[in-house]
Design an enzyme around this catalytic site. Structure first.
Site, PDB file in Angstrom:
ATOM      1  N   TRP A  12       0.820  -1.208   0.000  1.00 35.47           N
ATOM      2  CA  TRP A  12       0.000   0.000   0.000  1.00 35.47           C
ATOM      3  C   TRP A  12       0.858   1.265   0.000  1.00 35.47           C
ATOM      4  CZ3 TRP A  12      -3.770   1.871  -2.111  1.00 35.47           C
ATOM      5  CH2 TRP A  12      -4.619   2.852  -1.592  1.00 35.47           C
ATOM      6  N   ARG A  33      14.295  -2.035   4.376  1.00 30.70           N
ATOM      7  CA  ARG A  33      15.394  -2.896   3.944  1.00 30.70           C
ATOM      8  C   ARG A  33      16.162  -2.249   2.801  1.00 30.70           C
ATOM      9  NH1 ARG A  33      11.626  -7.567   2.503  1.00 30.70           N
ATOM     10  NH2 ARG A  33      13.424  -8.273   1.279  1.00 30.70           N
ATOM     11  N   ALA A 140      -4.674  -2.544  -2.915  1.00 30.62           N
ATOM     12  CA  ALA A 140      -3.456  -1.945  -3.456  1.00 30.62           C
ATOM     13  C   ALA A 140      -3.223  -2.292  -4.921  1.00 30.62           C
ATOM     14  CB  ALA A 140      -2.263  -2.379  -2.605  1.00 30.62           C
ATOM     15  N   LYS A 191     -13.590  -3.141   9.616  1.00 33.57           N
ATOM     16  CA  LYS A 191     -13.827  -3.943   8.405  1.00 33.57           C
ATOM     17  C   LYS A 191     -12.790  -5.045   8.260  1.00 33.57           C
ATOM     18  CE  LYS A 191     -10.316  -2.339   5.796  1.00 33.57           C
ATOM     19  NZ  LYS A 191      -9.434  -2.963   4.785  1.00 33.57           N
ATOM     20  N   ARG A 255      -6.143  -9.342   2.098  1.00 33.75           N
ATOM     21  CA  ARG A 255      -5.326 -10.177   2.976  1.00 33.75           C
ATOM     22  C   ARG A 255      -6.143 -10.689   4.158  1.00 33.75           C
ATOM     23  NH1 ARG A 255      -0.615  -6.986   5.226  1.00 33.75           N
ATOM     24  NH2 ARG A 255      -0.192  -6.764   2.997  1.00 33.75           N
ATOM     25  N   ASN A 256      -7.035  -9.861   4.693  1.00 34.59           N
ATOM     26  CA  ASN A 256      -7.826 -10.284   5.847  1.00 34.59           C
ATOM     27  C   ASN A 256      -8.793 -11.406   5.478  1.00 34.59           C
ATOM     28  OD1 ASN A 256      -7.301  -8.346   8.294  1.00 34.59           O
ATOM     29  ND2 ASN A 256      -7.266  -7.064   6.465  1.00 34.59           N
TER      30      ASN A 256
END
Length: 332
Positions: A12, A33, A140, A191, A255-256
């Site tokens: 994102w 990184r 995203a 959510k 992802r959730n």
């Protein structure tokens, strides 16, 4: 044109980097990184977090937070919710005095149940009119692929929200302003928890009736909690409420939702995290904080309670669904 620093090169954060650059701004992207920053700078790609997307030439990538933050007009926080306080504490001396801070993560601080705007205010020393939240139905990869999308920029100061809105408006990304920061944040946090439940149901091969029930009753408990915290109920029927909920509960890119499916199929939290490329879904981190807030304000959140029971109390998805269905009947 403004100078934007995006702090965090996850999917994102990288996507919003592209949006701000496409809107005509100069952007510095900070990656934790070194190898991620080097790859972005040399190849214009972030294959680890946003594969296949070209990052505009107006973006400079760095792993040095001081370099990223120098002279920024807008600072966009793209780190996970659990890292916001520590990150801002480390960066506080580098933050330009007049910069607006924009929060991307949709979570609550685990130990305090504070919203991200509250954490940012405490860690940065900034007043609320200098802190904005970006929230909406924004997967995203779809935004990065320039599929039309809308979002909400919320700030207690409308002029500040307008500045951020103008800086991230493109042909494919349409921000609206709102002054209800509480509602937009609670909508974004809740959510994720409801999407975990939707994923759990999908993992049991349950159909559209179940999905619609979870979304609708999930929205109801989100409105109850948000209103108790001082939000405007109307916010939850907008992009940062219902819009975000529908996208996150239904999309395989969520992802959730995906994490919930893995849990429903018998994976542990650790196994589900591994299956999600090492990333924990924000809803897992948020569900107990939501439960804590709800109890403190005497708000009933049965779906969030069910998610907690599966994630942390050893309950199975089937048991949790049965418990929800066997609750006392009542008026809608």
């Amino acid at each position: 044109m403004v100078a934007v620093a995006v702090m965090g090169a996850g999917s994102w954060g990288t996507t919003m980097t592209k949006v701000f650059a496409d809107a005509g701004n100069t952007v510095r992207l900070w990656a934790r990184r070194d190898e991620v920053a080097d790859e972005i700078q040399s190849t214009r790609r972030n294959q680890c977090y946003l594969p296949g997307v070209v990052i505009p030439d107006a973006v400079t990538a760095t792993s040095d937070p001081r370099v990223a933050l120098t002279d920024a007009d807008i600072v966009v926080l793209g780190v996970p919710s659990h890292a916001v306080r520590d990150s801002l504490t480390r960066w506080r001396d580098f933050l330009p005095d007049d910069a607006l801070i924009v929060s991307l993560p949709k979570g609550l601080e685990r130990d305090t149940a504070r919203r991200m705007s509250e954490v940012i205010a405490e860690a940065s020393g900034r007043p609320s009119e200098k802190i904005a939240v970006l929230s909406g139905p924004n997967l995203a990869k779809e935004v990065a692929d320039e599929q039309p999308a809308a979002t909400v920029v919320a700030c207690t100061d409308h002029d500040s929200a307008k500045r951020v809105q103008e800086a991230c408006t493109t042909a494919y990304f349409r921000p609206y302003t709102n002054t209800d920061v509480i509602g937009c944040e609670i909508g974004g946090v809740a959510k994720n928890v409801i999407a975990l439940a939707a994923g759990m149901a999908a993992g049991q091969n349950l159909g559209f009736n179940t999905a619609a029930t979870i979304i609708t009753r999930g929205l109801a408990e989100t409105v109850r909690l948000g209103t108790a915290l001082g939000a405007n109920p109307a916010t939850f029927s907008g992009l940062a409420g219902l819009g975000d909920l529908v996208a996150t509960c239904n999309s395989p890119l969520s992802r959730n939702r995906t994490f919930g499916e893995h849990l429903s199929q018998g994976m542990s939290l650790e196994e589900a995290q591994e299956a999600c490329h090492g990333q924990v879904a924000e809803g897992v981190n948020a569900c107990r904080a939501i439960q804590s807030l709800a109890r403190a304000h005497s708000v009933d959140v049965p779906i969030a309670d069910a998610v907690v029971s599966v994630c942390f109390d050893g309950a199975t998805v089937k048991e949790s669904i049965m418990n929800l269905m066997e609750r006392d009947t009542k008026a809608e």
